[in-house]
Design an enzyme around this catalytic site. Structure first.
Site: not given
Ligand code: GUN
Length: 298
Positions: A121, A54, A98
């Site tokens: 998100d 990311k 996350q």
């Molecule tokens: N952990 C696994 N997939 C995701 C996601 O799409 N967003 C976030 N914030 N954490 C994750």
């Protein structure tokens, strides 16, 4: 006949190029760039690899990116205070926590503390509600479902009036993609069925699908005889089924028996290289959207 492959890797490249141009335009017009903070608590290898990707993607697009790693034993109160700091930082337009978080932290409380206007998100209840209302109300569609919809649209699959069957009812994929496909609008207007572990005859529902979206987390769940000839199949499953001895990397399998399915359907996403690359791409898209919204004061 073999199905056409819908490549998330190629479509990601297209979208990232569009976003990069948009960020340059934003910078030229306003002197500002999108700001994203990624907060990683602890040191789970899978989370580190997601967050690293990311961060790398955000930097490649010219974002202002803050990687704020926190120790496993951070208190809930300290994490909430950190979120508050970024909620009030005018240079930050997107806040990404996350998941999963350590057990001593209430993830619902943490996600609810993010300003919905910076919730790129799309997990905050306000944004889930907005998604349900649809149209102009939608601020940040959740990233994996948004990526699925992009794959469907950019592969030229007709959605209006199409029978869409969604296998799985999770909050992150199944429920939101079902709502999105049923809404009015581009890449939607479909007739949607959600099926799940308690559905009586999975096969007969799947067999009706012009667009089959599978997010069950069960390797090879969908058999070739469940697939309607010529349909579009979107496989969201990422199942680790072993380890490649030579590369040391996990062997991934989707929820659909790919080799058999591609002989029957018209279009299909591979695993890996299908839906996977789209999630981070859509996070970037949501962050650019948030930046415009904050910069233009809308
Ligand atoms: N952990 C696994 N997939 C995701 C996601 O799409 N967003 C976030 N914030 N954490 C994750």
């Amino acid at each position: 006949m073999t199905a056409e492959l819908i490549s998330g890797t190629d479509i990601r490249k297209e979208i990232l190029a569009e976003l990069k141009a948009e960020v340059e335009d934003m910078k030229a017009k306003t002197g500002k760039v999108p700001g994203l903070v990624t907060i990683l608590v602890g040191s789970s290898p899978a989370s580190i690899s997601y967050v690293t990707l990311k961060v790398k993607t955000a930097i490649s697009l010219g974002f202002h990116e803050i990687q704020d790693d926190q120790p496993d034993d951070i208190s809930e109160a300290d994490l909430l205070a950190l979120i508050d700091k970024y909620n009030n930082d005018p240079d930050i337009h997107g806040i990404l926590i996350q998941l999963p978080l350590p057990k001593h932290i209430d993830d619902k409380k943490v996600l609810n503390a993010i300003n919905p206007d910076k919730d790129v998100d799309g997990f905050h209840p306000v944004n889930v509600g907005r998604l349900m209302i649809g149209g102009d109300e939608v601020l940040y569609p959740p990233c994996t479902p948004a990526g699925i919809q992009e794959l469907i649209v950019r592969s030229g699959t007709e959605t209006s009036g199409a029978e869409v069957v969604v296998v799985g009812r999770s909050n992150i994929v199944g429920k939101p993609i079902a709502i999105m496909m049923a809404q009015k609008g581009k890449g939607a207007n479909s007739t949607v069925t959600i099926v799940h572990t308690r559905t009586k005859d999975l096969a007969s529902h799947c067999k009706r699908a012009d667009i089959l979206i599978v997010a069950a987390g069960v390797p090879d769940l969908v058999k070739p005889e469940w697939i309607k000839p010529g349909s579009t199949v979107i496989d969201v499953g990422v199942n680790r089924v072993g380890m490649n001895e030579k590369t040391g990397k996990a062997i991934l399998k989707g929820d659909v028996d790919f080799e058999a399915a591609k002989k029957i359907c018209g279009k299909i996403t591979p695993v890996p290289g299908g839906v996977g690359p789209m999630t981070i791409t859509m996070l970037m898209k949501n962050t650019v959207r948030s930046a415009w919204k904050h910069i233009e004061g809308k």
